[in-house]
Every structure is written in C-alpha cells, then in structure tokens.
Design a protein around this motif. Structure first.
Motif, PDB file in Angstrom:
ATOM      1  N   VAL A 348      -8.809 -39.343 -26.198  1.00 34.59           N
ATOM      2  CA  VAL A 348      -7.896 -40.166 -26.996  1.00 34.59           C
ATOM      3  C   VAL A 348      -8.399 -41.606 -27.076  1.00 34.59           C
ATOM      4  O   VAL A 348      -8.332 -42.257 -28.127  1.00 34.59           O
ATOM      5  CB  VAL A 348      -6.476 -40.118 -26.385  1.00 34.59           C
ATOM      6  CG1 VAL A 348      -5.541 -41.056 -27.145  1.00 34.59           C
ATOM      7  CG2 VAL A 348      -5.940 -38.691 -26.413  1.00 34.59           C
ATOM      8  N   SER A 349      -8.956 -42.101 -25.980  1.00 32.80           N
ATOM      9  CA  SER A 349      -9.436 -43.487 -25.957  1.00 32.80           C
ATOM     10  C   SER A 349     -10.746 -43.665 -26.710  1.00 32.80           C
ATOM     11  O   SER A 349     -11.174 -44.791 -26.968  1.00 32.80           O
ATOM     12  CB  SER A 349      -9.617 -43.942 -24.506  1.00 32.80           C
ATOM     13  OG  SER A 349     -10.658 -43.201 -23.880  1.00 32.80           O
ATOM     14  N   GLY A 350     -11.417 -42.550 -27.059  1.00 27.37           N
ATOM     15  CA  GLY A 350     -12.686 -42.632 -27.777  1.00 27.37           C
ATOM     16  C   GLY A 350     -13.883 -42.908 -26.884  1.00 27.37           C
ATOM     17  O   GLY A 350     -14.971 -43.218 -27.376  1.00 27.37           O
ATOM     18  N   ARG A 351     -13.690 -42.769 -25.563  1.00 26.56           N
ATOM     19  CA  ARG A 351     -14.792 -43.054 -24.642  1.00 26.56           C
ATOM     20  C   ARG A 351     -15.775 -41.893 -24.504  1.00 26.56           C
ATOM     21  O   ARG A 351     -16.876 -42.082 -23.996  1.00 26.56           O
ATOM     22  CB  ARG A 351     -14.234 -43.397 -23.249  1.00 26.56           C
ATOM     23  CG  ARG A 351     -13.467 -44.698 -23.181  1.00 26.56           C
ATOM     24  CD  ARG A 351     -13.226 -45.119 -21.737  1.00 26.56           C
ATOM     25  NE  ARG A 351     -12.439 -44.140 -21.013  1.00 26.56           N
ATOM     26  CZ  ARG A 351     -11.121 -44.170 -20.912  1.00 26.56           C
ATOM     27  NH1 ARG A 351     -10.437 -45.146 -21.509  1.00 26.56           N
ATOM     28  NH2 ARG A 351     -10.468 -43.249 -20.226  1.00 26.56           N
ATOM     29  N   LEU A 352     -15.375 -40.702 -24.938  1.00 27.43           N
ATOM     30  CA  LEU A 352     -16.214 -39.524 -24.726  1.00 27.43           C
ATOM     31  C   LEU A 352     -17.123 -39.315 -25.938  1.00 27.43           C
ATOM     32  O   LEU A 352     -16.652 -39.056 -27.055  1.00 27.43           O
ATOM     33  CB  LEU A 352     -15.334 -38.289 -24.494  1.00 27.43           C
ATOM     34  CG  LEU A 352     -15.981 -37.111 -23.781  1.00 27.43           C
ATOM     35  CD1 LEU A 352     -16.523 -37.545 -22.430  1.00 27.43           C
ATOM     36  CD2 LEU A 352     -14.967 -35.993 -23.584  1.00 27.43           C
ATOM     37  N   ARG A 353     -18.424 -39.423 -25.713  1.00 26.81           N
ATOM     38  CA  ARG A 353     -19.411 -39.271 -26.781  1.00 26.81           C
ATOM     39  C   ARG A 353     -20.521 -38.349 -26.283  1.00 26.81           C
ATOM     40  O   ARG A 353     -21.042 -38.524 -25.169  1.00 26.81           O
ATOM     41  CB  ARG A 353     -20.005 -40.625 -27.178  1.00 26.81           C
ATOM     42  CG  ARG A 353     -18.996 -41.616 -27.712  1.00 26.81           C
ATOM     43  CD  ARG A 353     -19.646 -42.955 -28.015  1.00 26.81           C
ATOM     44  NE  ARG A 353     -20.683 -42.844 -29.028  1.00 26.81           N
ATOM     45  CZ  ARG A 353     -20.471 -42.839 -30.337  1.00 26.81           C
ATOM     46  NH1 ARG A 353     -19.230 -42.961 -30.793  1.00 26.81           N
ATOM     47  NH2 ARG A 353     -21.468 -42.742 -31.186  1.00 26.81           N
ATOM     48  N   TRP A 354     -20.902 -37.386 -27.124  1.00 26.74           N
ATOM     49  CA  TRP A 354     -21.921 -36.430 -26.693  1.00 26.74           C
ATOM     50  C   TRP A 354     -23.290 -37.104 -26.559  1.00 26.74           C
ATOM     51  O   TRP A 354     -24.132 -36.657 -25.774  1.00 26.74           O
ATOM     52  CB  TRP A 354     -21.983 -35.224 -27.634  1.00 26.74           C
ATOM     53  CG  TRP A 354     -22.349 -35.506 -29.063  1.00 26.74           C
ATOM     54  CD1 TRP A 354     -21.507 -35.687 -30.109  1.00 26.74           C
ATOM     55  CD2 TRP A 354     -23.670 -35.619 -29.607  1.00 26.74           C
ATOM     56  NE1 TRP A 354     -22.196 -35.915 -31.264  1.00 26.74           N
ATOM     57  CE2 TRP A 354     -23.537 -35.872 -30.995  1.00 26.74           C
ATOM     58  CE3 TRP A 354     -24.952 -35.528 -29.063  1.00 26.74           C
ATOM     59  CZ2 TRP A 354     -24.623 -36.040 -31.833  1.00 26.74           C
ATOM     60  CZ3 TRP A 354     -26.050 -35.699 -29.910  1.00 26.74           C
ATOM     61  CH2 TRP A 354     -25.876 -35.947 -31.273  1.00 26.74           C
ATOM     62  N   THR A 355     -23.495 -38.182 -27.293  1.00 25.21           N
ATOM     63  CA  THR A 355     -24.768 -38.897 -27.167  1.00 25.21           C
ATOM     64  C   THR A 355     -24.897 -39.560 -25.801  1.00 25.21           C
ATOM     65  O   THR A 355     -25.999 -39.653 -25.241  1.00 25.21           O
ATOM     66  CB  THR A 355     -24.879 -39.955 -28.272  1.00 25.21           C
ATOM     67  OG1 THR A 355     -23.662 -40.719 -28.312  1.00 25.21           O
ATOM     68  CG2 THR A 355     -25.098 -39.305 -29.625  1.00 25.21           C
ATOM     69  N   ASP A 356     -23.767 -40.027 -25.236  1.00 19.95           N
ATOM     70  CA  ASP A 356     -23.800 -40.647 -23.909  1.00 19.95           C
ATOM     71  C   ASP A 356     -23.863 -39.605 -22.801  1.00 19.95           C
ATOM     72  O   ASP A 356     -24.304 -39.911 -21.685  1.00 19.95           O
ATOM     73  CB  ASP A 356     -22.561 -41.527 -23.707  1.00 19.95           C
ATOM     74  CG  ASP A 356     -22.500 -42.685 -24.695  1.00 19.95           C
ATOM     75  OD1 ASP A 356     -23.581 -43.078 -25.188  1.00 19.95           O
ATOM     76  OD2 ASP A 356     -21.393 -43.167 -24.985  1.00 19.95           O
ATOM     77  N   LEU A 357     -23.419 -38.387 -23.086  1.00 22.05           N
ATOM     78  CA  LEU A 357     -23.422 -37.330 -22.069  1.00 22.05           C
ATOM     79  C   LEU A 357     -24.811 -36.727 -21.875  1.00 22.05           C
ATOM     80  O   LEU A 357     -25.046 -36.011 -20.900  1.00 22.05           O
ATOM     81  CB  LEU A 357     -22.446 -36.210 -22.460  1.00 22.05           C
ATOM     82  CG  LEU A 357     -20.964 -36.579 -22.516  1.00 22.05           C
ATOM     83  CD1 LEU A 357     -20.159 -35.409 -23.071  1.00 22.05           C
ATOM     84  CD2 LEU A 357     -20.446 -36.958 -21.135  1.00 22.05           C
ATOM     85  N   THR A 358     -25.726 -36.994 -22.811  1.00 22.82           N
ATOM     86  CA  THR A 358     -27.032 -36.335 -22.806  1.00 22.82           C
ATOM     87  C   THR A 358     -28.073 -37.174 -22.072  1.00 22.82           C
ATOM     88  O   THR A 358     -28.291 -38.339 -22.425  1.00 22.82           O
ATOM     89  CB  THR A 358     -27.504 -36.092 -24.247  1.00 22.82           C
ATOM     90  OG1 THR A 358     -26.523 -35.308 -24.934  1.00 22.82           O
ATOM     91  CG2 THR A 358     -28.829 -35.346 -24.261  1.00 22.82           C
ATOM     92  N   PRO A 359     -28.745 -36.616 -21.047  1.00 18.17           N
ATOM     93  CA  PRO A 359     -29.833 -37.333 -20.378  1.00 18.17           C
ATOM     94  C   PRO A 359     -30.968 -37.636 -21.362  1.00 18.17           C
ATOM     95  O   PRO A 359     -31.149 -36.943 -22.374  1.00 18.17           O
ATOM     96  CB  PRO A 359     -30.286 -36.355 -19.284  1.00 18.17           C
ATOM     97  CG  PRO A 359     -29.114 -35.464 -19.054  1.00 18.17           C
ATOM     98  CD  PRO A 359     -28.444 -35.333 -20.377  1.00 18.17           C
TER      99      PRO A 359
END
Length: 666
Positions: A348-359
């Motif tokens: 909901v806050s928009g903090r979750l991004r798949w680009t940031d989750l990827t090493p």
C-alpha cells in the motif's frame, strides 16, 4: 424471411423478393419517407418516419387505384461510425394498414365487398409486420432486455417481456449449446400471472412442433401460423395434431450472422394472436435478446475466469504478484508476502518494488525477461533469487505475462525453491558419500595389489641400505658406493610414499575441488595403482595418450575414480575369459567437446540390449557387484559437464568412453 398471406406462404429470400418486394416497388413507385424523430445510440440509430406513396400498380390482388397512402413506420439502422457506412437496416410498417387505405379510397360500390374480405383476413401475416411502433416502445423493450447481465435474471426478464407484448399463453426459449438445442426457460400464464421456470433439458416433440423449430434453425427465418388448425406446411407435425394450438410464432435469435437460439410462443385459444404490432415488438425483442444473451455469456465466461484466478490467488499455493514494468508491485497474495517477509502495508505504501528485490547479478536476466515481455507478452520461467526483508536471499522460480500486449501491467507466478535447493544439496552430499564408499570399496579390492606395490620399494630400500652398510665396513669405506646406495634408498622411500599418498587421496573424504588437471598424468597414476592386478590377470595394456593434451577443469581424485572403475571392470571381465587375447587399450584424444577418453577391452562384452542399463543404480552384471560403480561414474562425468556411454567392441569386448570439456571450453 417468411411472409404469410391467407392462402399462401412465402418463404426464403428469393420468394419474398419476387412475390413481395418487386411488386411493392412497382405498385408504390416514388415512395417517400418523412423523418419525425431520430435517436442515436452507440453504432445504432432509431428513426421514426411517415411513409407516403400513391398506389400506381397491382399489389396483393388489388389493381392500381391511385390511392394516396400515408402510414407510420420505424427503422433501426446499424452503422460503422469509423467507415461512415450503414451495415444493417430493419424497417417496420404494417402492410395491413396500407391495404385498408387502398380499399377505403376505391369506388364506393366495391368498398363494402373489400371491407368484408379484409375483415375476414384481419391482416396480412408477415414474419415481421408492425403497426405504429412508437419510439417509447422501441426504447422500453431495448432497455428492458439490455439492462441485465446475469443470465438467470436476463432469462426471467426476456420471457416476461415476450409473453406480455405477444399475448402468448406459453413461451419457450431454446438456446444452442455445443450444436445441441436445449430449453433454457419456459413461461406460462394463468389468471393474469406469468410464471417463469428455468430449465436445462433437450428439446422433445412433446414440448413444441419440431418441424417448425427445424425450419427456423435451418432457414434462420421466422414462422407465423395465424391459425394452426388451417392447412399449412406444418399441419402434419404430431405436436400440432395432438395439442391443437391455434396461434404459433417461432423466431430466431440472431446476433449478426450467429444463431444464438430460438424463441417459441403459442396461444391455444385464439387465432391470429401474433399479428400486427405484437410481432414487430417480438422481432425487436429477439434482436436485442440475441445481443444480450451473447453479452451475458461473455460476461459469465469472464466472471468464471476471474473467479478461477481469484481462487488461485487466494489458495496461496504459490506466490502471485501484480506489477508494473517500471518496477512497482501493486498487488500480491499472502504466500508472496510471507516468502519475502513483507506485509500488505508495504504494498500500500508503494515501498515494494521487484527491481529492488533483485540482486545485482540477476538484473541482466530480468532485463532479458522484460524484453521478452515486450516482444511476446510473456516470459519463460527461470530461476533467480530475491532479497528478503532481512537481507537474506531466497531462490525462486518465476514466470509471468502482461495482461494486454499494449499494457505495462502484468502478473508473475513465483515458486519458493528453498526446499528443492536443500534437497538438491542433500542429494549431492549423498552422491559424494556414495562416491567415497565406492573408492574405499575399490581400494579394498586392490588391497593385495597395493600391498605388493608398497612392499616392493620397501624391500628395495632395505637391500640398498644393507649395501650401504657393507660399503661402510670396508677399509677404507667406499664413499661413492655408499652415496649411490643411500640415494637409491631415498628413491625407494619416495616411491612408497607416492603410492601411499595416492591411496590416501582415494580414501579420504574431502569436498570436490575443480582445478586444472593433467588428465594424461592422472591416468598414468591409476595404471600404476592397478599394475599388479593387471599382471596377475595376464592383461596386456596399451596406452595411446595424446601429446600436448589440453588440461581439463575438474576434481583430479574423482576423475581418477572414473578411470579406475573402468580399468578394474575391464580387467575383471577379461580375467573370466579362458581363451583368447586379453588386451586393454586406454586412449586420450582431442574432441569437438574437448577431450575424449576411451577404455577398450577384449572381454566377453555386454548384451547390446543392456548397454544403457549398466549405468542405472543397483544394476550389475557381476555376481558380487553392488551396481553403483558405473552409476557413480556417470554422475561424476555429468557434474563435470561431460558425457559417459558404452558401446560394443568388435569383434569382442566393450568400449567405455567419456568426454570432458577442456579449460578453454569450460
């Protein structure tokens, strides 16, 4: 199209054109339409007009009278706004009113006779005749049916509307399902009450006249029987004979060129119920119903698909997330969030991004997936890693697709591979343990030969040491001989030490170490370990080791284990042969894949049908074998990126070969 005039029935486009359309154009040449009202909707227009003409030629048995004709009409026009073309048109006006105006304006001495004839026939029964059909009725019928998207409610609304406007006692709705006609709904009237019963059963002759239904299905034209008791093309139908229905109306439900179903109405009491404006309303109702039924089916299919997707998401069998190509994750199920240790507030806050989750090391593969998405709308599943919230990594298998080719929003299905990776590691450790046990077993088989190999340099060292003692006792001592004898002792001890080191390497349990390896040197060491057994079994060994053989990348001990297994198997097989030469050839050479190693023997050979099975775990051709040696050898070669296989030798024996990539190919 079907047009019925008392005493005749016109069926089919050709008959209607020749018997009605051409005479009409000739009789009312120069007719005009005066527009009164126009209502535009999306891709359709409804026009109310007044039809004006003069009766200039024969029509429907009436000679030209010069009578002035003026009657209301209505047209429904479908159009393509982009191409600015009319694609379909339906025009309604009542021919019965037209004939009445002709009769009223004829000579007075004929008027009474014509009125009597007109009264006896009431109206001309046309498949879509219509009296004045005002715009309010058109819009009301259209909105009544088009407003429903739920199938059950649509069927109820459709049947009630049909019975109310038609004056029918009974109505059936037949829908086509996989080329089969099935009754979807039935409406009956009793004491001014309409009762609707939803059904799902095949059509039978006890429910309606099947000959009428077949005609409508085949011709896709309406059929009106003003009085079924009078002789007509369907009089022999068992339903008409037994039920004695008077008025019948059966019309197709068409959506463009697609037949959706059929609406059947009947009245058992009165004839000519479905004449005049009623049939016009029913035709309009049938046209709108066909569109609404098709829309309802599409809506139901869409709802079913959405329901299945929602159940898949909520079932939490695997992680599912919805994302934008630029990186934002806009929705995810509980499994995906739990997998990565996040909560719904993070989305909901928009903090979750798949680009940031990827090493970083996986981003190139992500870029390839995005390119594939833009090209095809989907990307093939691949393995990667994600960062958890605590910074740890999780291995996953991911696949996905865009919702639409032009969209930047899509869905991804994510499977946690943690347990699978643990299982693979456990399996790999188990394989290493098996390989270690296999090496110990081989060393056990070689114990006698190895004891001889070690005893020989020790005995030689002992003899050289005694010789040195003798040279020391001489007066004066012979220092040159003593020095030579001591050097021989050192050489013998080094040779014994090398043998013990090679045995220790084969026996000790150590993790695999892949490094540059001289394969020819490793093979020579194995031949040295097996020399006593080779000699004892009377085997002649020939080596053809390629000069300047490129080094391979691998674990030296494991590769020696493979060669050792193959040599011992060959020696043991040839030891069982009483007659004939016992020849063993070991060869290395360059190959397209890198390096090719061949071990060829002249033993009894292996049944060709069993050549592939010899690599299966626990399969053995030896009475005391475990069936694990060759299976372990193949797993070792596979782990090194090579291939191990067996073939029959000619004329006798077996050939085992394996390939290994050299350091350049690696």
């Amino acid at each position: 199209m079907t047009i019925q005039i008392p005493g005749s029935l016109m069926q089919g486009h050709s008959a209607v054109r020749e018997q009605f359309v051409r005479p009409f154009i000739t009789a009312f040449a120069g007719n005009r339409h005066f527009v009164k009202n126009i209502i535009f909707e999306r891709d359709v227009a409804v026009i109310e007009f007044t039809f004006k003409a003069e009766h200039k030629g024969p029509f429907a048995g009436h000679a030209a009278t010069n009578a002035r004709i003026e009657l209301p009409g209505c047209g429904i026009y479908e159009y393509d706004s982009a191409r600015r073309q009319i694609t379909a048109a339906r025009i309604y006006f009542d021919v019965g009113t037209l004939l009445k105006q002709i009769i009223d304006q004829r000579r007075p001495h004929l008027k009474t006779e014509e009125e009597a004839a007109a009264a006896s026939t009431d109206t001309i029964g046309i498949a879509a005749p219509m009296e004045h059909l005002d715009l309010a009725t058109v819009i009301n019928v259209s909105q009544t049916v088009s407003g429903e998207m739920v199938l059950e409610k649509l069927l109820d609304t459709l049947m009630r509307t049909a019975v109310r406007y038609a004056g029918a006692e009974r109505a059936l709705l037949i829908l086509l399902q996989n080329a089969e006609q099935r009754i979807a709904a039935e409406a009956t009237t009793a004491t001014n009450t309409v009762m609707i019963r939803l059904r799902d059963e095949p059509v039978t002759g006890s429910l309606l006249p099947e000959t009428v239904l077949r005609h409508v299905l085949q011709s896709r034209e309406s059929v009106i029987l003003d009085d079924a008791a009078i002789l007509n093309p369907f009089s022999a139908d068992p339903y008409i004979v037994e039920r004695r229905a008077r008025s019948m109306f059966c019309l197709p439900l068409m959506n463009q060129a697609k037949l959706i179903g059929v609406l059947y109405l009947e009245n058992k009491v009165a004839p000519r119920v479905f004449a005049s404006a009623r049939t016009g309303v029913l035709k309009l109702l049938a046209s709108q119903a066909a569109i609404s039924l098709e829309n309802t089916r599409l809506y139901r299919d869409l709802a079913d698909r959405e329901g299945k997707i929602r159940r898949l998401v909520d079932a939490n069998v695997l992680g599912i997330c919805i994302w934008h190509l630029e990186g934002a994750i806009v929705e995810a199920n509980d499994t995906f969030l739990h997998m990565l240790q996040y909560r719904r507030e993070d989305i909901v806050s928009g903090r979750l991004r798949w680009t940031d989750l990827t090493p970083a090391e996986w981003r190139e593969q992500d870029e390839c997936a995005v390119a594939e998405l833009r090209s095809t709308g989907t990307f093939q599943p691949f393995e990667k890693e994600y960062f958890r919230k605590d910074g740890s990594r999780i291995p996953v298998l991911i696949g996905g697709a865009l919702f639409e080719e032009s969209s930047d929003e899509g869905v991804a299905f994510v499977l946690d591979l943690t347990e699978r990776k643990r299982a693979e590691e456990a399996l790999h450790k188990l394989g290493s343990d098996f390989a270690h046990m296999n090496r110990i077993s081989i060393m056990g088989e070689l114990a006698a030969s190895l004891s001889h190999e070690i005893t020989q340099p020790i005995a030689s060292a002992r003899n050289n040491a005694r010789a040195a003692q003798n040279f020391l006792d001489m007066q004066p001592p012979d220092l040159g001989e003593i020095r030579e004898a001591v050097a021989c002792v050192v050489g013998d001890v080094d040779r014994a030490g090398d043998i013990i080191d090679r045995i220790r390497e084969q026996i000790k349990k150590a993790p695999p170490r892949k490094q540059r390896c001289d394969l020819n040197g490793a093979i020579n060491e194995v031949i040295g370990l097996t020399r006593s057994m080779i000699v004892r079994n009377g085997v002649s060994v020939q080596t053809q080791l390629a000069d300047a053989l490129l080094p391979v990348q691998g674990d030296r001990v494991q590769l020696q284990q493979v060669v050792l297994n193959l040599i011992l198997n060959a020696v043991e097989a040839m030891g069982s042969v009483e007659a004939g030469a016992r020849e063993l050839l070991i060869r290395t050479e360059h190959d397209d894949a890198g390096v090719l190693v061949t071990v060829r023997d002249s033993g009894p050979g292996i049944d060709p049908t069993h050549l592939k099975r010899v690599f299966e775990p626990f399969y053995t051709t030896k009475s005391g074998g475990t069936g694990m040696g060759l299976s372990i050898c193949r797993s070792i070669i596979d782990a090194h990126g090579g291939r191990l296989w067996a073939e029959s030798n000619r004329p006798l024996g077996t050939v085992f070969q394996f390939t290994l990539p050299n350091t350049a190919n690696s």
